[in-house]
Design a protein around this motif. Sequence first.
Motif, PDB file in Angstrom:
ATOM      1  N   ASN A  30      -0.469  -4.942   6.994  1.00  0.00           N
ATOM      2  CA  ASN A  30      -1.794  -4.589   6.503  1.00  0.00           C
ATOM      3  C   ASN A  30      -1.848  -3.207   5.869  1.00  0.00           C
ATOM      4  O   ASN A  30      -2.923  -2.641   5.726  1.00  0.00           O
ATOM      5  N   VAL A  31      -0.717  -2.672   5.476  1.00  0.00           N
ATOM      6  CA  VAL A  31      -0.670  -1.339   4.883  1.00  0.00           C
ATOM      7  C   VAL A  31      -1.466  -1.329   3.576  1.00  0.00           C
ATOM      8  O   VAL A  31      -1.488  -2.312   2.838  1.00  0.00           O
ATOM      9  N   THR A  32      -2.145  -0.223   3.308  1.00  0.00           N
ATOM     10  CA  THR A  32      -2.933  -0.101   2.078  1.00  0.00           C
ATOM     11  C   THR A  32      -2.068   0.457   0.952  1.00  0.00           C
ATOM     12  O   THR A  32      -1.026   1.078   1.199  1.00  0.00           O
ATOM     13  N   SER A  33      -2.524   0.271  -0.262  1.00  0.00           N
ATOM     14  CA  SER A  33      -1.784   0.793  -1.415  1.00  0.00           C
ATOM     15  C   SER A  33      -1.708   2.319  -1.359  1.00  0.00           C
ATOM     16  O   SER A  33      -0.687   2.900  -1.730  1.00  0.00           O
ATOM     17  N   GLN A  34      -2.764   2.966  -0.897  1.00  0.00           N
ATOM     18  CA  GLN A  34      -2.757   4.425  -0.797  1.00  0.00           C
ATOM     19  C   GLN A  34      -1.715   4.888   0.213  1.00  0.00           C
ATOM     20  O   GLN A  34      -1.004   5.864  -0.022  1.00  0.00           O
ATOM     21  N   THR A  35      -1.595   4.178   1.325  1.00  0.00           N
ATOM     22  CA  THR A  35      -0.586   4.530   2.332  1.00  0.00           C
ATOM     23  C   THR A  35       0.815   4.302   1.787  1.00  0.00           C
ATOM     24  O   THR A  35       1.715   5.120   2.017  1.00  0.00           O
ATOM     25  N   VAL A  36       1.023   3.211   1.056  1.00  0.00           N
ATOM     26  CA  VAL A  36       2.333   2.960   0.438  1.00  0.00           C
ATOM     27  C   VAL A  36       2.667   4.107  -0.508  1.00  0.00           C
ATOM     28  O   VAL A  36       3.783   4.631  -0.501  1.00  0.00           O
ATOM     29  N   LEU A  37       1.708   4.526  -1.319  1.00  0.00           N
ATOM     30  CA  LEU A  37       1.916   5.645  -2.239  1.00  0.00           C
ATOM     31  C   LEU A  37       2.288   6.913  -1.479  1.00  0.00           C
ATOM     32  O   LEU A  37       3.276   7.582  -1.810  1.00  0.00           O
ATOM     33  N   GLU A  38       1.526   7.237  -0.457  1.00  0.00           N
ATOM     34  CA  GLU A  38       1.791   8.449   0.326  1.00  0.00           C
ATOM     35  C   GLU A  38       3.148   8.377   1.020  1.00  0.00           C
ATOM     36  O   GLU A  38       3.907   9.360   1.031  1.00  0.00           O
TER      37      GLU A  38
END
Length: 160
Positions: free
Chosen positions: A134-142
């Motif tokens: 359930n990781v978010t795109s913002q977390t993947v980016l960070e």
Amino acid sequence: MKKLIAVAALSLLPFSNAMADQDIGCGLGSMLFAGQQGKGVKVLGATTNGTSGNQTFGITFGTLGCDGTGTVTSSEKIALFIDGNMEQLARDMSKGEGETLATLAEAWGVADQDKAAFNALAQAQFSSVFTSENVTSQTVLENLNTVLASNAQLASYTLS
């Protein structure tokens, strides 16, 4: 109904370069929901843009309102790309290769001579980037930015 939507979208291809939405990027969703307003429409457009790799296809071939020659100037735009391509990106990162990972490297500004190292690092650190289902795109980016920052060869690509 699906055939009607496909025919309508294909008929718009010659005019698609001017139709990308700044918030949701380019792709079929930007074309289908062009001129409509509201958060719901933006979410539907962004979701549609990432469906079945149509945004990646558009970027690659300069269709669906996409221009693969442009430069991404902010982490928000990279986050939008990641958001629209999460499933494909996860697959490509787990393999260390693929069209979506290559497009991300290009959008991130990774030089040709460093792309193999970028791909290898993405694969090696996959579980550090995609930390859950359930990781978010913002977390993947960070997370990817953190991974790049910790790599001597690729640290210069760290986003500010």
